[in-house]
Enzyme design. Structure first.
Site, PDB file in Angstrom:
ATOM      1  N   CYS A  10       0.846  -1.206   0.000  1.00 56.96           N
ATOM      2  CA  CYS A  10       0.000   0.000   0.000  1.00 56.96           C
ATOM      3  C   CYS A  10       0.875   1.248   0.000  1.00 56.96           C
ATOM      4  O   CYS A  10       1.737   1.405   0.859  1.00 56.96           O
ATOM      5  CB  CYS A  10      -0.904   0.001   1.234  1.00 56.96           C
ATOM      6  SG  CYS A  10      -1.847   1.530   1.399  1.00 56.96           S
TER       7      CYS A  10
HETATM    8  N1  MHO Z   1      -7.354  -1.045   1.734  1.00 50.60           N
HETATM    9  C1  MHO Z   1      -6.263  -0.799   2.627  1.00 50.60           C
HETATM   10  C2  MHO Z   1      -5.029  -0.299   1.936  1.00 50.60           C
HETATM   11  C3  MHO Z   1      -5.195   0.948   1.139  1.00 50.60           C
HETATM   12  S1  MHO Z   1      -3.848   1.177   0.172  1.00 50.60           S
HETATM   13  C4  MHO Z   1      -4.098   2.614  -0.684  1.00 50.60           C
HETATM   14  C5  MHO Z   1      -6.685   0.188   3.663  1.00 50.60           C
HETATM   15  O1  MHO Z   1      -7.716   0.824   3.497  1.00 50.60           O
HETATM   16  O2  MHO Z   1      -5.987   0.342   4.660  1.00 50.60           O
HETATM   17  O3  MHO Z   1      -3.959   0.110  -0.845  1.00 50.60           O
END
Ligand code: MHO
Length: 195
Positions: A16
């Site tokens: 992420c």
């Molecule tokens: N879905 C995860 C990671 C976001 S990242 C921009 C969260 O909301 O923490 O992929």
């Protein structure tokens, strides 16, 4: 001091992209950061329609202050090179943007106990970098109106904040990183303050 005008870009996939945006923003010599999508073939990906792309962070760094090899040391602290995630969105990728970066990667791996063939980390040339949506840029600042509002009052729009050296340092700071040398003198009201 002023942000250097001569910078080089480096692009990494490390899961992420919110985290590495802040991690690299803290590093002395990393002047600007932005997040986006790369490594796939789908034209014009977005967060919702990512196709085969991966979340990546892109840095503009001052090679006089921090080397690509220094950045690689951080990359290898931030992921496990012997393991790769199957999910393309979060794969670990080191993008190579020049022969110089290729040489620095080889030299770096020579100091490690594995070769480029043994690492699961993808190592490949950067084809196209697609900017992520504004709400993903400097994500740690998004709920810090005490920071973003003064930028707005100083005339910064979303693009200006994304590309701001000061915002990169502040994003790292609010994420809890130790920021040693911020560039807080880029322009406008901040420009008269030199460190
Ligand atoms: N879905 C995860 C990671 C976001 S990242 C921009 C969260 O909301 O923490 O992929």
């Amino acid at each position: 001091g002023r942000a250097p005008t001569e910078t080089t870009t480096a692009t990494f996939g490390l899961g992420c992209f919110w985290g590495p945006d802040a991690t690299f923003g803290a590093i002395e010599g990393v002047v600007r950061t932005r997040v986006g999508y790369a490594g796939g073939t789908k034209p014009d990906p977005s967060y919702r329609v990512l196709g085969d792309h991966t979340e990546v962070v892109q840095l503009d760094y001052d090679p006089e202050t921090v080397s690509f090899r220094d950045l690689l040391a951080v990359v290898f602290e931030e992921h496990s090179p012997r393991h790769q995630t199957g999910k393309r969105q979060y794969q670990n990728i080191i993008f190579i943007e020049s022969e110089q970066q290729r040489e620095e990667l080889t030299a770096f791996l020579d100091t490690k106990e594995y070769t480029a063939d043994e690492v699961e980390t993808r190592i490949e040339p950067l084809e196209t970098f697609y900017l992520a949506e504004s709400y993903h840029q400097k994500f740690n600042l998004s709920d810090k109106s005490w920071i973003t509002e003064p930028f707005g009052e100083a005339g910064y729009d979303e693009t200006d904040i994304r590309e701001s050296p000061a915002a990169a340092k502040l994003n790292a700071h609010v994420a809890g990183h130790d920021v040693t040398v911020p560039f807080l003198s880029e322009r406008g009201p901040l420009a008269s303050e030199s460190r």
